[in-house]
Design an enzyme around this catalytic site. Structure first.
Site, short mmCIF file in Angstrom:
data_model
loop_
_atom_site.label_atom_id
_atom_site.label_comp_id
_atom_site.label_asym_id
_atom_site.label_seq_id
_atom_site.Cartn_x
_atom_site.Cartn_y
_atom_site.Cartn_z
CG ASP A 46 -3.30 3.82 -3.40
OD1 ASP A 46 -4.32 3.03 -3.65
OD2 ASP A 46 -3.16 4.81 -2.48
CD GLU A 47 -5.56 -0.68 -1.47
OE1 GLU A 47 -5.18 -1.75 -0.76
OE2 GLU A 47 -6.73 -0.10 -1.19
CG ASP A 54 -2.32 1.11 1.03
OD1 ASP A 54 -2.10 1.37 0.47
OD2 ASP A 54 -3.31 1.07 2.28
#
Length: 354
Positions: free
Chosen positions: A105-106, A11
């Site tokens: 983003d993850e 993350d």
């Protein structure tokens, strides 16, 4: 005995805001809010300096400005964020091909077997974080665990810029005192309902019979029962098929349906361009609207043959306005255009009657 999986959840920390601070040294150490200014704008991301004031993603930008008057507002640049996300994905690919992105983003990574010969999943996570720091000048938090559920919880445990590992033998000790609100998918409504059942921790949840949970929460009750025991058999799925593509926009002022044609055309062009990068064909066209009173309604159409051009998509999206029967004076605050019901080209067309 089944093989114990090794799952890593990566993350990126305050991703959009961190990219802005990386690219503009003048922003470092300052409260940065990634959002358009305006009455209808919402926060896309907030730096950790802004979060100290209570600023959070998805809150109205005006509320964020009241919480943090000194915040620096930066309009989002998704083209740049996607480029950084692709660079991070290339780092992941050095270690495994089993990657399931959740957003820019993850992502989940299955490193039960890794490509670099590192002896443990913890070493893999440490190496990935180091490579992100050195090559992208960004930080990422990571969780390592025997399944996706635990890995996601773990990645949030020592944010920002942290690493947390849940070993198989430590699952019960970790889970029992965990507040039920930390379970992914348990929102405020579910948490409040659980508290009415005197369930505050995962240990409390484990004491509830499955039948009771299913009675209260339907199919999600079985999921809660399993998660309370640290059970999550869902695999890391790479290249998950696209379910929908959409684009939407919120008006600066509320408008009538008859005034939306230009914007629907522009949104249709965006959606069509995005769909050309997909090898599968979308069969259903969707028009989404949000009224002045915040009611959301959708109208959709599935023609016998998928739209073959941007012009055809646009024509269908515009025609769906005729199925909105709220009167000519109804005002709207948002409009969106989408494609869904993706099929492989060789599949037999299905005709839906609506």
């Amino acid at each position: 005995m089944s093989l114990i999986r090794k799952i890593v959840h990566i993350d990126m920390d305050a991703f959009y805001a961190s990219v802005e601070q990386r690219d503009d040294p003048a922003l470092r150490g300052k409260p940065v809010v990634v959002a358009w200014r305006g009455n209808r704008s919402v926060v896309c991301a907030a730096s950790y300096e802004a979060r100290k004031y209570g600023v959070r993603s998805a809150m109205p930008a005006m509320h964020a400005e009241r919480l943090c008057p000194d915040a620096i507002f930066i309009p989002p640049d998704f083209v740049r964020y996607k480029a950084v996300s692709r660079a991070a994905r290339e780092i992941f690919k050095r270690h495994t091909d089993i990657i399931e992105p959740l957003s820019l983003d993850e992502a989940y990574l299955d490193v039960t077997e890794n490509k670099t010969g590192l002896p443990t999943a913890t070493r893999v996570a440490m190496t990935i974080r180091q490579q992100i720091r050195e090559e992208l000048q960004l930080t990422a938090s990571a969780g390592v665990a025997p399944n996706k559920f635990l890995a996601k919880v773990a990645s949030d445990w020592r944010k920002p810029d942290g690493l947390f590992v849940i070993q198989p033998q430590d699952v019960d000790d970790f889970l029992f005192p965990l507040p039920v609100g930390r379970i992914p998918g348990v929102g405020k409504v579910t948490e409040a309902k659980l508290k009415q059942m005197r369930v505050s921790t995962v240990g409390d949840l484990r004491a509830i019979e499955m039948a009771t949970l299913q009675e209260q929460f339907g199919r999600y009750g079985k999921r809660l029962y399993d998660l309370a025991r640290g059970i999550d058999e869902s695999p890391v799925v790479s290249d998950r098929p696209t379910k929908s593509i959409s684009a939407e926009d919120t008006f600066e002022r509320d408008v009538r349906l008859a005034e939306m044609e230009d914007l629907i055309r522009r949104l249709s062009e965006k959606v069509w361009e995005a769909s050309r990068r997909n090898s599968r064909m979308a069969r259903t066209i969707v028009l989404k609207l949000k009224t002045r009173e915040f009611a959301i309604l959708t109208r959709s159409h599935t023609p016998l043959n998928p739209p073959a051009s941007c012009e055809e998509l646009t024509a269908i999206a515009l025609s769906l306005r005729e199925r909105v029967d709220l009167g000519p004076d109804q005002l709207f605050r948002l409009v969106g255009v989408g494609l869904s019901n993706f099929r492989d080209e060789e599949q037999t067309p299905t005709l839906f009657f609506e």
